[in-house]
Scaffold this motif. Structure first.
Motif, mmCIF file in Angstrom:
data_model
loop_
_atom_site.group_PDB
_atom_site.id
_atom_site.type_symbol
_atom_site.label_atom_id
_atom_site.label_comp_id
_atom_site.label_asym_id
_atom_site.label_seq_id
_atom_site.Cartn_x
_atom_site.Cartn_y
_atom_site.Cartn_z
ATOM 1 N N ILE A 118 -17.817 -26.155 11.630
ATOM 2 C CA ILE A 118 -18.087 -26.610 10.262
ATOM 3 C C ILE A 118 -19.090 -25.686 9.583
ATOM 4 C CG2 ILE A 118 -19.149 -28.459 8.905
ATOM 5 C CD1 ILE A 118 -17.981 -30.428 10.994
ATOM 6 N N THR A 122 -18.382 -23.319 6.372
ATOM 7 C CA THR A 122 -19.203 -23.519 5.177
ATOM 8 C C THR A 122 -19.857 -22.212 4.744
ATOM 9 O OG1 THR A 122 -19.677 -25.813 5.828
ATOM 10 C CG2 THR A 122 -21.132 -24.809 4.193
ATOM 11 N N TYR A 125 -17.467 -20.069 2.840
ATOM 12 C CA TYR A 125 -17.294 -20.511 1.451
ATOM 13 C C TYR A 125 -18.501 -20.119 0.606
ATOM 14 C CZ TYR A 125 -12.979 -23.229 1.760
ATOM 15 O OH TYR A 125 -11.658 -23.594 1.874
ATOM 16 N N ILE A 136 -21.802 -25.064 -2.904
ATOM 17 C CA ILE A 136 -20.711 -25.647 -2.120
ATOM 18 C C ILE A 136 -21.167 -26.977 -1.530
ATOM 19 C CG2 ILE A 136 -19.232 -25.359 -0.100
ATOM 20 C CD1 ILE A 136 -18.495 -23.517 -2.395
ATOM 21 N N CYS A 138 -19.892 -30.742 0.571
ATOM 22 C CA CYS A 138 -18.880 -31.406 1.394
ATOM 23 C C CYS A 138 -18.460 -32.720 0.734
ATOM 24 C CB CYS A 138 -19.417 -31.660 2.793
ATOM 25 S SG CYS A 138 -20.971 -32.596 2.825
ATOM 26 N N LYS A 151 -22.126 -33.635 8.236
ATOM 27 C CA LYS A 151 -22.822 -33.251 7.006
ATOM 28 C C LYS A 151 -24.050 -32.399 7.314
ATOM 29 C CE LYS A 151 -21.239 -36.695 3.681
ATOM 30 N NZ LYS A 151 -21.050 -35.832 2.495
ATOM 31 N N VAL A 154 -22.828 -28.885 7.670
ATOM 32 C CA VAL A 154 -22.612 -28.261 6.361
ATOM 33 C C VAL A 154 -23.916 -27.656 5.850
ATOM 34 C CG1 VAL A 154 -22.099 -28.753 3.930
ATOM 35 C CG2 VAL A 154 -20.628 -29.681 5.728
ATOM 36 N N GLY A 157 -24.697 -24.472 7.385
ATOM 37 C CA GLY A 157 -23.874 -23.399 6.856
ATOM 38 C C GLY A 157 -24.274 -22.949 5.462
ATOM 39 N N GLY A 159 -24.399 -25.046 2.815
ATOM 40 C CA GLY A 159 -23.842 -25.932 1.805
ATOM 41 C C GLY A 159 -24.769 -27.096 1.531
ATOM 42 N N ASN A 161 -24.893 -31.538 0.673
ATOM 43 C CA ASN A 161 -24.174 -32.788 0.910
ATOM 44 C C ASN A 161 -23.882 -33.519 -0.388
ATOM 45 O OD1 ASN A 161 -26.141 -33.460 3.873
ATOM 46 N ND2 ASN A 161 -24.241 -32.332 3.676
ATOM 47 N N LEU A 271 -14.177 -28.398 4.579
ATOM 48 C CA LEU A 271 -15.339 -28.093 5.409
ATOM 49 C C LEU A 271 -15.421 -29.014 6.618
ATOM 50 C CD1 LEU A 271 -18.134 -27.601 2.703
ATOM 51 C CD2 LEU A 271 -16.614 -25.875 3.718
ATOM 52 N N THR A 272 -15.055 -30.272 6.415
ATOM 53 C CA THR A 272 -15.171 -31.245 7.504
ATOM 54 C C THR A 272 -13.830 -31.778 8.005
ATOM 55 O OG1 THR A 272 -15.580 -32.954 5.817
ATOM 56 C CG2 THR A 272 -17.508 -32.017 6.931
#
Length: 286
Positions: A118, A122, A125, A136, A138, A151, A154, A157, A159, A161, A271-272
């Motif tokens: 994940i 992420t 992206y 970005i 999720c 999450k 993410v 990565g 990103g 939430n 992503l998830t």
């Protein structure tokens, strides 16, 4: 290197997930292979190795899996969650009871591989949006029971939430509007019962729907499945009065162009719900 506080996982989430996973794996009889082969007092050491480039996430879960079976095991992190690792990198070393290392191996690697997958996706992206203001995010398209962990990955990565559940933010979607008899009816009922601290987001599919939504005191508009030209018009129409979020049809091939329209957020279910687990292994140290 210490992880930033925003990358910490709550202990209760880690322990609950690991205990449930170990129960699933051990059943009533335990590890009949390891227990038959390895003396109870044998000790060993091993390393978790990534076999491909990765953004790391999930070391807390790997450590908890081994420590649940051997509380005295040592777990040395060679890299922290949120950092990048090249193929062949050892990210952690574990030493303790051999039975614990062998029995906990799959549970540790399942969590680690899933969360690294994940985080790595992420990060890919996020890299496509460089030079824009888009973030970005999720969605709630997560594995049941593992939402908090996924999450977290993410965030590792790079990103951010979106809402965690139905309880922490309002998102009025097309079916809510249809069932309520219209957008005005839905928002009037919401404002009558929703506290001032709760954000309200409205999903729109067209510019006409956006114009209607902007007549109400809302916080975010979800621009759903709009083409690039329409997204640009929508961002201009919103004029910074609300946060704009693009969703639908987002892929690594399209996310850069979407980000260039000026939207604030891009939500990506993939992503998830569609990451590939990272290829990793537990390498025994002789």
């Amino acid at each position: 290197m210490e992880s930033p506080r925003y990358l910490e996982l709550p202990r209760h989430l880690v322990e609950k997930a690991v205990q449930e996973a170990l129960k699933e794996d051990l059943g009533l009889a335990g590890d009949i292979t390891t227990d038959s082969i390895i003396p109870v007092d044998a000790r060993g050491a091993a390393a978790i190795v990534v076999r491909e480039p990765a953004r790391i996430a999930g070391l807390d879960l790997a450590e908890a899996a081994f420590r649940a079976l051997d509380p005295d095991a040592t777990f040395e992190r060679l890299i922290e969650d949120g950092a990048d690792a090249t193929a062949g990198t050892a990210v952690a070393r574990i030493a303790g009871k051999t039975r614990a290392l062998l029995t906990g191996e799959r549970t540790a690697l399942n969590f680690f591989g899933r969360l690294c997958g994940i985080a790595t996706l992420t990060a890919a992206y996020v890299s496509k949006t460089e030079g824009t203001n888009a973030r970005i995010a999720c969605t709630r398209k997560t594995t049941p029971g593992l939402r908090g962990l996924e999450k977290y990955a993410v965030r590792c990565g790079g990103g951010m939430n979106h809402r965690f559940g139905l309880y922490d933010a309002v998102l009025v979607k097309d079916n809510h509007i249809a069932a309520a008899g219209g957008l005005a009816q839905a928002l009037e009922r919401l404002r009558a019962v929703t506290g001032h601290m709760v954000k309200i987001e409205v999903e729109v599919d067209t510019l006409d729907q956006l114009r209607q939504a902007l007549r109400f005191p809302i916080d975010v508009v979800l621009l759903d499945n709009m083409d690039i030209a329409t997204l640009r018009e929508a961002v201009a129409l919103a004029g910074g009065k609300v946060v704009t979020e693009a969703s639908g049809g987002v892929s690594l091939e399209t996310v850069g162009e979407i980000a260039a329209t000026g939207v604030d957020l891009i939500s990506v279910g993939a992503l998830t719900h569609s990451p590939r687990n990272l290829d990793s292994s537990l390498e025994w140290e002789r």
